[in-house]
Motif scaffolding. Sequence first.
Motif, short mmCIF file in Angstrom:
data_model
loop_
_atom_site.label_atom_id
_atom_site.label_comp_id
_atom_site.label_asym_id
_atom_site.label_seq_id
_atom_site.Cartn_x
_atom_site.Cartn_y
_atom_site.Cartn_z
N GLN A 133 0.64 -1.15 -0.12
CA GLN A 133 0.00 0.01 -0.15
C GLN A 133 0.97 1.35 -0.07
O GLN A 133 1.75 1.22 -0.03
CB GLN A 133 -1.01 0.11 1.23
CG GLN A 133 -1.62 -1.34 1.38
CD GLN A 133 -2.58 -1.58 0.00
OE1 GLN A 133 -3.15 -0.46 -0.56
NE2 GLN A 133 -2.93 -2.73 -0.08
N GLU A 156 -13.49 7.55 7.18
CA GLU A 156 -12.48 7.52 6.19
C GLU A 156 -12.44 6.05 5.95
O GLU A 156 -12.41 5.00 6.93
CB GLU A 156 -11.09 7.73 6.75
CG GLU A 156 -9.83 7.75 5.78
CD GLU A 156 -8.68 8.14 6.51
OE1 GLU A 156 -8.49 7.66 7.74
OE2 GLU A 156 -7.89 8.94 5.68
N GLU A 159 -9.70 0.25 7.97
CA GLU A 159 -8.62 -0.34 7.00
C GLU A 159 -8.94 -1.77 7.06
O GLU A 159 -9.16 -2.45 8.26
CB GLU A 159 -7.34 0.25 7.81
CG GLU A 159 -6.13 -0.59 7.19
CD GLU A 159 -6.12 -0.49 5.74
OE1 GLU A 159 -5.93 1.02 5.29
OE2 GLU A 159 -5.73 -1.48 4.97
N GLY A 175 -14.16 -1.53 4.61
CA GLY A 175 -14.68 -0.46 4.47
C GLY A 175 -15.73 -0.20 3.53
O GLY A 175 -16.21 0.89 3.39
N1 SAH Z 1 -5.19 7.66 3.27
C1 SAH Z 1 -4.06 6.62 3.43
C2 SAH Z 1 -4.16 5.85 2.03
C3 SAH Z 1 -3.73 4.46 2.03
S1 SAH Z 1 -3.77 3.77 0.54
C4 SAH Z 1 -2.84 7.14 3.71
O1 SAH Z 1 -2.42 8.35 3.18
O2 SAH Z 1 -1.97 6.70 4.20
C5 SAH Z 1 -5.28 2.86 0.61
C6 SAH Z 1 -5.71 2.12 1.76
O3 SAH Z 1 -7.18 1.47 1.68
C7 SAH Z 1 -4.89 0.87 2.03
O4 SAH Z 1 -4.28 0.81 3.38
C8 SAH Z 1 -5.71 -0.39 1.68
O5 SAH Z 1 -5.33 -1.54 2.67
C9 SAH Z 1 -6.96 0.15 2.04
N2 SAH Z 1 -8.10 -0.49 1.60
C10 SAH Z 1 -8.29 -0.98 0.46
N3 SAH Z 1 -9.57 -1.66 0.47
C11 SAH Z 1 -10.21 -1.64 1.36
C12 SAH Z 1 -11.46 -1.67 2.26
N4 SAH Z 1 -12.28 -2.37 1.37
N5 SAH Z 1 -11.71 -1.35 3.31
C13 SAH Z 1 -10.68 -0.43 4.17
N6 SAH Z 1 -9.59 -0.41 3.54
C14 SAH Z 1 -9.35 -0.61 2.34
#
Ligand code: SAH
Length: 218
Positions: A59, A84, A107, A135
């Motif tokens: 990620q 979020e 997450e 999520g």
């Molecule tokens: N805002 C974060 C972005 C992380 S990247 C930052 O700046 O650090 C996106 C994230 O979404 C990843 O950690 C991934 O594991 C998560 N993700 C993907 N599908 C998801 C889901 N269905 N529910 C929750 N998180 C999810």
Amino acid sequence: MSDGFVGYRSQLVETLQGKGVRDMSVLRAIATIPRHLFVPESLRHRAYEDIALPIGSGQTISQPYVQARSCELVKLTGRERVLEIGTGSGYQTALLAMLAETVFSVERVADLARHAHDVIRGLDLPNITIMHNDGTLGWKPSAPYDAIIVAAASPGIPQPLVAQLAPGGRMVIPVGSQAEQVLTLVTKHMEDEAYDETAVHDVRFVPLLGEFGFAEAG
Ligand code: SAH
């Protein structure tokens, strides 16, 4: 926060202003939250560049410009309940905590949720709750939300998230294929479940995997 990175944060604020970010409370949050604590130690020297960086588990921490724009688009005044999706590093969660009353963040990767929780515990941000879950289902126990920020690429607008948005609520979500998406602002009507969609910006996020997102491999 007085650490050795204040000057770097000011430079990042100037970069974001140069790219059109105007909301002073968002810029203040960028000037305050120590982004270097949210990236792996080996990448700390690059923490204040306006770029996405790897955070483990395949990620990334998103580009600050996209995070600042997303915060700006949902128009927070300090009184909102925010959801979020995609905590990742927890950096945007921390920004949101400075801009809203309460932040719930979901997450799907347990290690990331745990790590983000640990980093945030070291900061003075008591209004954050991080959950490990899919999520795309939202987080029903704390709904409705005045604003929802989805930080992963979605094939469409997950219906549970619209349902958990308050009347007049705003959601920012990257919608498209796994390769490229359009950052989309969704505004829910006051009187029913209908909503307006506005395309804002071409973006590239990691995929939203789950029941109302992309199918998980295997
Ligand atoms: N805002 C974060 C972005 C992380 S990247 C930052 O700046 O650090 C996106 C994230 O979404 C990843 O950690 C991934 O594991 C998560 N993700 C993907 N599908 C998801 C889901 N269905 N529910 C929750 N998180 C999810």
